[in-house]
Design an enzyme around this catalytic site. Structure first.
Site, PDB file in Angstrom:
ATOM      1  N   ALA A  43       0.927  -1.153  -0.133  1.00  0.00           N
ATOM      2  CA  ALA A  43      -0.017   0.157   0.046  1.00  0.00           C
ATOM      3  C   ALA A  43       0.880   1.172  -0.147  1.00  0.00           C
ATOM      4  CB  ALA A  43      -0.943  -0.024   1.323  1.00  0.00           C
ATOM      5  N   ALA A  45       0.690   5.444   1.116  1.00  0.00           N
ATOM      6  CA  ALA A  45      -0.019   6.752   1.669  1.00  0.00           C
ATOM      7  C   ALA A  45       0.617   7.988   1.066  1.00  0.00           C
ATOM      8  CB  ALA A  45      -0.407   6.265   2.947  1.00  0.00           C
ATOM      9  N   SER A  46       0.036   8.975   1.877  1.00  0.00           N
ATOM     10  CA  SER A  46       0.546  10.355   1.592  1.00  0.00           C
ATOM     11  C   SER A  46       2.011  10.603   1.939  1.00  0.00           C
ATOM     12  CB  SER A  46      -0.138  11.191   2.011  1.00  0.00           C
ATOM     13  OG  SER A  46      -0.355  11.175   3.572  1.00  0.00           O
ATOM     14  N   ILE A  47       2.337   9.775   3.063  1.00  0.00           N
ATOM     15  CA  ILE A  47       3.845  10.169   3.908  1.00  0.00           C
ATOM     16  C   ILE A  47       4.726   9.041   3.487  1.00  0.00           C
ATOM     17  CG2 ILE A  47       4.898  10.234   6.059  1.00  0.00           C
ATOM     18  CD1 ILE A  47       2.743  11.988   7.003  1.00  0.00           C
ATOM     19  N   ALA A  48       4.325   7.839   3.493  1.00  0.00           N
ATOM     20  CA  ALA A  48       5.137   6.417   3.289  1.00  0.00           C
ATOM     21  C   ALA A  48       4.551   5.516   2.702  1.00  0.00           C
ATOM     22  CB  ALA A  48       5.643   6.273   4.589  1.00  0.00           C
ATOM     23  N   GLN A  49       5.131   4.427   2.198  1.00  0.00           N
ATOM     24  CA  GLN A  49       4.339   3.339   1.654  1.00  0.00           C
ATOM     25  C   GLN A  49       4.991   1.976   2.297  1.00  0.00           C
ATOM     26  OE1 GLN A  49       5.641   3.508  -2.641  1.00  0.00           O
ATOM     27  NE2 GLN A  49       7.155   1.899  -2.450  1.00  0.00           N
ATOM     28  N   VAL A  50       4.167   1.031   2.130  1.00  0.00           N
ATOM     29  CA  VAL A  50       4.524  -0.188   3.012  1.00  0.00           C
ATOM     30  C   VAL A  50       4.931  -1.545   2.004  1.00  0.00           C
ATOM     31  CG1 VAL A  50       3.394  -2.043   4.515  1.00  0.00           C
ATOM     32  CG2 VAL A  50       2.973   0.695   4.907  1.00  0.00           C
ATOM     33  N   ASP A 203      -6.144   8.908  14.809  1.00  0.00           N
ATOM     34  CA  ASP A 203      -6.508   8.758  13.239  1.00  0.00           C
ATOM     35  C   ASP A 203      -7.164   7.571  12.746  1.00  0.00           C
ATOM     36  OD1 ASP A 203      -6.569   9.806  10.579  1.00  0.00           O
ATOM     37  OD2 ASP A 203      -4.545   9.181  10.138  1.00  0.00           O
TER      38      ASP A 203
END
Length: 234
Positions: A43, A45-50, A203
């Site tokens: 996945a 996201a806006s700050i990091a990916q996994v 969040d």
């Protein structure tokens, strides 16, 4: 559009993600730490990916990699937020009533904290420890962090298997899970974090709540955690 930033943002190219990993591990190669590493992100996201991986010691993990250049982009965006907040506070009655400048300053502090993945590793440990104090039937699963392998730019944590809550309808139906019981566990745990423990996941959007393959709910992404002192909790 905003919900796509939860786990469907544009991927970081592998060559850039690999460079972040090499810097984070200070000279050690990726193969020194991981027996397997999937270059295709699970996945983004806006700050990091996994990414999914397996440690050389055998544990299945996910590796969160901060986007290169994201700190500069965040500072540029925060400057826009600050200018807008200052204008609203000076020119509008509701901006002064709301305290637009103070709100923007608090937002900036929280967002900068999210950029440091060491903070998230600590947050996971704090919330996980507190979660153990609750009744076992009302606990959320909190994945284990590996702080010894984590840094400002990389977070290594236990891999949990399941689907995000917003895509869990098929899993819930297939396993005949009790939706009411799932909701009660989520509500009870979050309320306990806020009212009793004083440290809570700030969040909990559907992309950060997982329904595990065994039917338990779990929380992900502890970059944003709130804290309430004992006086306010009382």
């Amino acid at each position: 559009e905003l919900s796509q930033l939860q786990d469907e943002a544009e991927h970081i190219p592998w060559v850039e993600a690999h460079a972040v990993l090499k810097r984070a591990f200070a000279g050690r190669s990726v193969s020194d730490v991981f027996a397997d590493f999937d270059q295709e992100p699970l996945a983004a996201a806006s700050i990091a990916q996994v990414h999914t991986a397996r440690l050389v010691t055998g544990e299945d993990v996910v590796v969160k990699i901060r986007r290169p250049g994201i700190a500069t982009q965040v500072e540029r965006d925060l400057d826009i937020v600050w200018q807008l907040a200052r204008m609203l506070q000076r020119r509008t009655e509701w901006g002064r009533t709301m305290g637009a400048e103070e709100l923007a300053a608090g937002f900036a502090v929280a967002l900068r904290e999210e950029l440091d993945l060491r903070v998230e590793a600590r947050n996971i440990s704090v919330v996980a420890t507190a979660e153990q104090s609750g009744d076992e039937t009302s606990r959320l699963h909190i994945p284990r962090a590996y702080p010894e392998l984590s840094s400002e730019h990389v977070l290594v944590m236990e891999r949990i298997r399941g689907v995000p809550l917003n895509r869990a309808d098929d899993l819930i139906a297939e396993r005949n899970l009790d939706r009411g019981a799932l909701a009660n566990t989520l509500l009870t745990s979050i309320l306990r974090q806020i009212v009793i423990d004083g440290t809570f996941h700030a969040d909990p959007h559907p992309g950060n709540i997982m329904v595990l393959d065994d039917g338990r709910p779990a929380l992900l992404d502890f970059g944003s955690v709130g804290r309430i002192d004992s006086l306010l909790r009382g």
